[in-house]
Design a protein around this motif. Sequence first.
Motif, PDB file in Angstrom:
ATOM      1  N   TYR A 175       0.828  -1.199   0.000  1.00  0.00           N
ATOM      2  CA  TYR A 175       0.000   0.000   0.000  1.00  0.00           C
ATOM      3  C   TYR A 175       0.868   1.257   0.000  1.00  0.00           C
ATOM      4  O   TYR A 175       0.628   2.208  -0.741  1.00  0.00           O
ATOM      5  CB  TYR A 175      -0.920   0.002   1.215  1.00  0.00           C
ATOM      6  N   ALA A 176       1.907   1.244   0.839  1.00  0.00           N
ATOM      7  CA  ALA A 176       2.810   2.394   0.885  1.00  0.00           C
ATOM      8  C   ALA A 176       3.588   2.532  -0.419  1.00  0.00           C
ATOM      9  O   ALA A 176       3.826   3.634  -0.908  1.00  0.00           O
ATOM     10  CB  ALA A 176       3.772   2.249   2.060  1.00  0.00           C
ATOM     11  N   LYS A 177       3.974   1.390  -0.998  1.00  0.00           N
ATOM     12  CA  LYS A 177       4.777   1.398  -2.220  1.00  0.00           C
ATOM     13  C   LYS A 177       4.017   1.997  -3.388  1.00  0.00           C
ATOM     14  O   LYS A 177       4.586   2.686  -4.240  1.00  0.00           O
ATOM     15  CB  LYS A 177       5.195  -0.036  -2.559  1.00  0.00           C
ATOM     16  N   THR A 178       2.719   1.715  -3.444  1.00  0.00           N
ATOM     17  CA  THR A 178       1.928   2.224  -4.559  1.00  0.00           C
ATOM     18  C   THR A 178       1.640   3.710  -4.436  1.00  0.00           C
ATOM     19  O   THR A 178       1.182   4.337  -5.390  1.00  0.00           O
ATOM     20  CB  THR A 178       0.582   1.479  -4.650  1.00  0.00           C
ATOM     21  N   ASN A 179       1.901   4.282  -3.229  1.00  0.00           N
ATOM     22  CA  ASN A 179       1.631   5.706  -3.014  1.00  0.00           C
ATOM     23  C   ASN A 179       0.209   6.057  -3.438  1.00  0.00           C
ATOM     24  O   ASN A 179      -0.027   7.019  -4.163  1.00  0.00           O
ATOM     25  CB  ASN A 179       2.628   6.578  -3.792  1.00  0.00           C
ATOM     26  N   GLY A 180      -0.717   5.223  -2.983  1.00  0.00           N
ATOM     27  CA  GLY A 180      -2.087   5.338  -3.447  1.00  0.00           C
ATOM     28  C   GLY A 180      -2.687   6.714  -3.322  1.00  0.00           C
ATOM     29  O   GLY A 180      -3.361   7.190  -4.221  1.00  0.00           O
ATOM     30  N   PHE A 181      -2.436   7.412  -2.208  1.00  0.00           N
ATOM     31  CA  PHE A 181      -3.107   8.682  -1.998  1.00  0.00           C
ATOM     32  C   PHE A 181      -2.309   9.875  -2.522  1.00  0.00           C
ATOM     33  O   PHE A 181      -2.858  10.914  -2.799  1.00  0.00           O
ATOM     34  CB  PHE A 181      -3.372   8.887  -0.501  1.00  0.00           C
TER      35      PHE A 181
ATOM     36  N   TYR B 211     -10.331  14.514  -3.537  1.00  0.00           N
ATOM     37  CA  TYR B 211     -10.241  14.237  -2.100  1.00  0.00           C
ATOM     38  C   TYR B 211     -11.236  13.158  -1.675  1.00  0.00           C
ATOM     39  O   TYR B 211     -10.945  12.325  -0.813  1.00  0.00           O
ATOM     40  CB  TYR B 211     -10.496  15.528  -1.328  1.00  0.00           C
ATOM     41  N   LYS B 212     -12.419  13.155  -2.293  1.00  0.00           N
ATOM     42  CA  LYS B 212     -13.412  12.138  -1.963  1.00  0.00           C
ATOM     43  C   LYS B 212     -12.906  10.743  -2.308  1.00  0.00           C
ATOM     44  O   LYS B 212     -13.214   9.777  -1.607  1.00  0.00           O
ATOM     45  CB  LYS B 212     -14.724  12.421  -2.698  1.00  0.00           C
ATOM     46  N   MET B 213     -12.136  10.654  -3.387  1.00  0.00           N
ATOM     47  CA  MET B 213     -11.558   9.369  -3.759  1.00  0.00           C
ATOM     48  C   MET B 213     -10.591   8.878  -2.683  1.00  0.00           C
ATOM     49  O   MET B 213     -10.561   7.692  -2.336  1.00  0.00           O
ATOM     50  CB  MET B 213     -10.829   9.488  -5.097  1.00  0.00           C
ATOM     51  N   GLN B 214      -9.824   9.796  -2.122  1.00  0.00           N
ATOM     52  CA  GLN B 214      -8.897   9.440  -1.058  1.00  0.00           C
ATOM     53  C   GLN B 214      -9.642   8.884   0.149  1.00  0.00           C
ATOM     54  O   GLN B 214      -9.264   7.847   0.708  1.00  0.00           O
ATOM     55  CB  GLN B 214      -8.079  10.664  -0.649  1.00  0.00           C
ATOM     56  N   LEU B 215     -10.687   9.576   0.549  1.00  0.00           N
ATOM     57  CA  LEU B 215     -11.462   9.121   1.704  1.00  0.00           C
ATOM     58  C   LEU B 215     -12.124   7.777   1.427  1.00  0.00           C
ATOM     59  O   LEU B 215     -12.207   6.920   2.313  1.00  0.00           O
ATOM     60  CB  LEU B 215     -12.522  10.166   2.062  1.00  0.00           C
ATOM     61  N   MET B 216     -12.586   7.592   0.200  1.00  0.00           N
ATOM     62  CA  MET B 216     -13.227   6.333  -0.174  1.00  0.00           C
ATOM     63  C   MET B 216     -12.253   5.164  -0.034  1.00  0.00           C
ATOM     64  O   MET B 216     -12.582   4.125   0.557  1.00  0.00           O
ATOM     65  CB  MET B 216     -13.735   6.427  -1.613  1.00  0.00           C
ATOM     66  N   LEU B 217     -11.043   5.336  -0.555  1.00  0.00           N
ATOM     67  CA  LEU B 217     -10.047   4.272  -0.473  1.00  0.00           C
ATOM     68  C   LEU B 217      -9.584   4.045   0.961  1.00  0.00           C
ATOM     69  O   LEU B 217      -9.298   2.914   1.356  1.00  0.00           O
ATOM     70  CB  LEU B 217      -8.854   4.606  -1.368  1.00  0.00           C
ATOM     71  N   LEU B 218      -9.515   5.118   1.735  1.00  0.00           N
ATOM     72  CA  LEU B 218      -9.125   4.981   3.134  1.00  0.00           C
ATOM     73  C   LEU B 218     -10.162   4.180   3.907  1.00  0.00           C
ATOM     74  O   LEU B 218      -9.818   3.301   4.703  1.00  0.00           O
ATOM     75  CB  LEU B 218      -8.942   6.362   3.767  1.00  0.00           C
ATOM     76  N   ARG B 219     -11.440   4.462   3.665  1.00  0.00           N
ATOM     77  CA  ARG B 219     -12.500   3.695   4.332  1.00  0.00           C
ATOM     78  C   ARG B 219     -12.434   2.227   3.930  1.00  0.00           C
ATOM     79  O   ARG B 219     -12.618   1.332   4.767  1.00  0.00           O
ATOM     80  CB  ARG B 219     -13.870   4.288   3.985  1.00  0.00           C
ATOM     81  N   ALA B 220     -12.186   1.981   2.648  1.00  0.00           N
ATOM     82  CA  ALA B 220     -12.087   0.595   2.178  1.00  0.00           C
ATOM     83  C   ALA B 220     -10.920  -0.121   2.843  1.00  0.00           C
ATOM     84  O   ALA B 220     -11.041  -1.285   3.253  1.00  0.00           O
ATOM     85  CB  ALA B 220     -11.930   0.568   0.657  1.00  0.00           C
TER      86      ALA B 220
END
Length: 221
Positions: A107-113, A121-130
């Motif tokens: 997860y850290a390697k992909t630098n998802g956020f 920003y909503k996409m970030q929160l969505m992935l964080l909740r997931a």
Amino acid sequence: MEKSDFLNQTVNRISGYIIDITFAISTVLAPILLYLILRKSGKIGKYRWYLVYDVIWCYAFDLTITIYKPVAPEKSDNDNIDITFKIMWYTLFVIIGAILSTHLWLYAKTNGFRQFSQTTYKMQLMLLRALIMQIFLAIFFIYIPMFTIGLVMYLGSRHSGSIVTFMLAIKSAHATVDYVTMIYFVAPYRRALLQSVKRIVESKTTIIRNVDNSSVVRRSG
């Protein structure tokens, strides 16, 4: 120790049903989810490769349990056998810990956020909740059952066979609930799946309506 005390056949049968049913569901969901991840990720970017890894790992673990359906051996007078079996479970704990670490590292390697701008920003929160939900599910469906199995084997419970079998059945449900959670919490996947289902339903409805209309025309003629 009586065989009925060690492994209750009703518990064994129910656990087998749970393992088989959840595996069947995950077998259906896995390719669907992989398609959604690879084709419908949109702005999710490199984070989708973490999701691909998660889908494959969950299914592989589920497949292993379904094929082997392992149960705890009855306690033996041979101390070497007892020690060997306990070492096997401790090793399994280490492997699971390594898997969790790999999850977090990927997860850290992909630098998802980091790749997202403020407009997403909503996409970030969505992935964080997931991600949070996936961690919670891993704790409930993997780590708690495995800890229970190790504790039961260490204490040498007379019902260890039934407990271990049922805990493995709970573990087998992890892939299914993980897939459903991923589809639900990642909006692009949820929308794409609902749209596909809607198109299929509308197509079938149209076919049925056309068949009914044709039948009415023939009767009228």
